[in-house]
Design an enzyme around this catalytic site. Structure first.
Site, PDB file in Angstrom:
ATOM      1  CG  HIS A   1    -123.712 -79.065 -40.315  1.00  0.00           C
ATOM      2  ND1 HIS A   1    -123.697 -78.437 -41.540  1.00  0.00           N
ATOM      3  CD2 HIS A   1    -122.999 -80.215 -40.468  1.00  0.00           C
ATOM      4  CE1 HIS A   1    -123.003 -79.184 -42.396  1.00  0.00           C
ATOM      5  NE2 HIS A   1    -122.569 -80.262 -41.771  1.00  0.00           N
TER       6      HIS A   1
ATOM      7  CG  ASP B   1    -117.361 -83.750 -45.007  1.00  0.00           C
ATOM      8  OD1 ASP B   1    -118.529 -84.094 -44.741  1.00  0.00           O
ATOM      9  OD2 ASP B   1    -116.878 -82.651 -44.649  1.00  0.00           O
ATOM     10  CG  HIS B   2    -117.102 -84.599 -40.816  1.00  0.00           C
ATOM     11  ND1 HIS B   2    -116.390 -83.648 -40.121  1.00  0.00           N
ATOM     12  CD2 HIS B   2    -117.743 -83.928 -41.816  1.00  0.00           C
ATOM     13  CE1 HIS B   2    -116.613 -82.454 -40.666  1.00  0.00           C
ATOM     14  NE2 HIS B   2    -117.428 -82.606 -41.694  1.00  0.00           N
TER      15      HIS B   2
ATOM     16  CG  HIS C   1    -122.676 -84.495 -43.094  1.00  0.00           C
ATOM     17  ND1 HIS C   1    -122.769 -83.131 -42.944  1.00  0.00           N
ATOM     18  CD2 HIS C   1    -123.947 -84.943 -43.250  1.00  0.00           C
ATOM     19  CE1 HIS C   1    -124.045 -82.771 -43.013  1.00  0.00           C
ATOM     20  NE2 HIS C   1    -124.787 -83.848 -43.184  1.00  0.00           N
TER      21      HIS C   1
ATOM     22  CG  HIS D   1    -115.377 -77.914 -43.854  1.00  0.00           C
ATOM     23  ND1 HIS D   1    -115.171 -78.669 -44.986  1.00  0.00           N
ATOM     24  CD2 HIS D   1    -116.274 -78.596 -43.100  1.00  0.00           C
ATOM     25  CE1 HIS D   1    -115.927 -79.763 -44.926  1.00  0.00           C
ATOM     26  NE2 HIS D   1    -116.608 -79.742 -43.792  1.00  0.00           N
TER      27      HIS D   1
ATOM     28  CG  HIS E   1    -121.263 -83.921 -38.476  1.00  0.00           C
ATOM     29  ND1 HIS E   1    -119.980 -83.439 -38.393  1.00  0.00           N
ATOM     30  CD2 HIS E   1    -121.710 -83.565 -39.703  1.00  0.00           C
ATOM     31  CE1 HIS E   1    -119.675 -82.811 -39.516  1.00  0.00           C
ATOM     32  NE2 HIS E   1    -120.710 -82.882 -40.330  1.00  0.00           N
TER      33      HIS E   1
ATOM     34  CG  ASP F   1    -118.896 -79.566 -40.860  1.00  0.00           C
ATOM     35  OD1 ASP F   1    -117.686 -79.408 -40.623  1.00  0.00           O
ATOM     36  OD2 ASP F   1    -119.322 -80.245 -41.824  1.00  0.00           O
TER      37      ASP F   1
HETATM   38 FE    FE Z   1    -118.066 -81.271 -43.187  1.00  0.00          FE
HETATM   39 ZN    ZN Z   2    -120.998 -81.765 -42.253  1.00  0.00          ZN
END
Ligand code: FE
Ligand code: ZN
Length: 256
Positions: free
Chosen positions: A115, A61-62, A59, A172, A57, A134
């Site tokens: 999410h 952090d990905h 975001h 995570h 996805h 996530d």
């Molecule tokens: Fe994440």
């Molecule tokens: Zn995320």
């Protein structure tokens, strides 16, 4: 066919990345790229050469390291079509029900919004492994940033249809916090107590609690247990629908 190999590594404060390697064809893929340097270090430690980047996805952090990793490795990027415009850098978009291959190994694409709306999970049926991003965490599920509770409930229903022995890699290390919430809403669950003992001792020495398995999650993850009598009794929701119980659990977890 030789088994596909997995190499999990931590990055940022609580993220996990994974390398997948098919030795027969010398093909390597990674799940997400929040931090290009972390992926490159993992490639150096395994000696594998990256061919594909699978995005779950949009975001940061990905995906924050995507451009740098593409540039460094020349890998092709497979990911969700409906975030391609905001992300850029996706070479091949995939959607729910599609399949593709990493070397000789088939990958099934599962769309699991909630999410985020673009969320994709990747399931390898021969290995019995799923990458849940996530969406599904150990004893938890993702926060509802873009979808509503019903969207997430339906996405988790899709994942729970996989074989119980399926190995789950999520993105995570949230297990200990998730588990302490789970203990609060499912206090009579003996398997949960046993699991948390193990989780706390792993975390005390900074060891990962991931991967998990679907059967462990079915026994201890409250977000897969909206039909459980003990949880319903604890919430005073004995006659509510599973979706209503799930919605209440997600709301309480946000305030935990
Ligand atoms: Fe994440
Ligand atoms: Zn995320």
């Amino acid at each position: 066919m030789a088994a596909i190999q997995f190499h999990q590594f931590p990055y940022m404060s609580d993220n996990y990345g994974v390398l997948l390697h098919d030795a027969e064809t010398a093909t390597t893929a990674c799940i997400d790229c929040g931090d290009a340097d972390a992926v490159i270090a993992a490639l150096e430690s395994t000696g594998w050469k990256l061919d594909h980047i699978l995005i779950t996805h949009h975001h940061a952090d990905h995906t924050g390291g995507l451009d740098a990793l593409k540039l460094a490795t020349g890998a092709t990027v497979i990911g969700p079509g409906n975030s391609a415009s905001q992300l850029g850098g996706i070479d091949k978009t995939v959607t729910d029900g599609e399949t593709f291959k990493i070397g000789n190994h088939q990958v099934n694409v599962l769309h699991t919004p909630g999410h985020t709306l673009d969320m994709l999970n990747y399931y390898l049926p021969e290995a019995g492994v799923v990458f849940t991003g996530d969406t599904l965490f150990a004893m938890g599920c993702g926060r509802l940033f873009e979808g509503d509770a019903e969207t997430m409930f339906n996405s988790l229903a899709k994942l729970r249809q996989l074989p119980a022995e399926t190995v789950i890699y999520c993105s995570h290390e949230y297990t200990e916090t998730n588990g302490s919430f789970a203990e609060g809403v499912d206090p009579a669950n003996v398997e949960l107590k046993t699991r948390m003992k193990n989780v706390r001792s792993l975390r005390a020495t900074d060891q990962p609690t991931i991967p998990t398995t679907l059967s462990e999650e079915l026994a201890t993850n409250p977000f897969l247990r909206a039909n459980d009598g003990g949880i319903r009794q604890h919430l005073g929701m004995e006659s509510a629908s599973d979706l209503e119980v799930f919605t209440e659990l997600r709301k309480r977890r946000d305030n935990h």
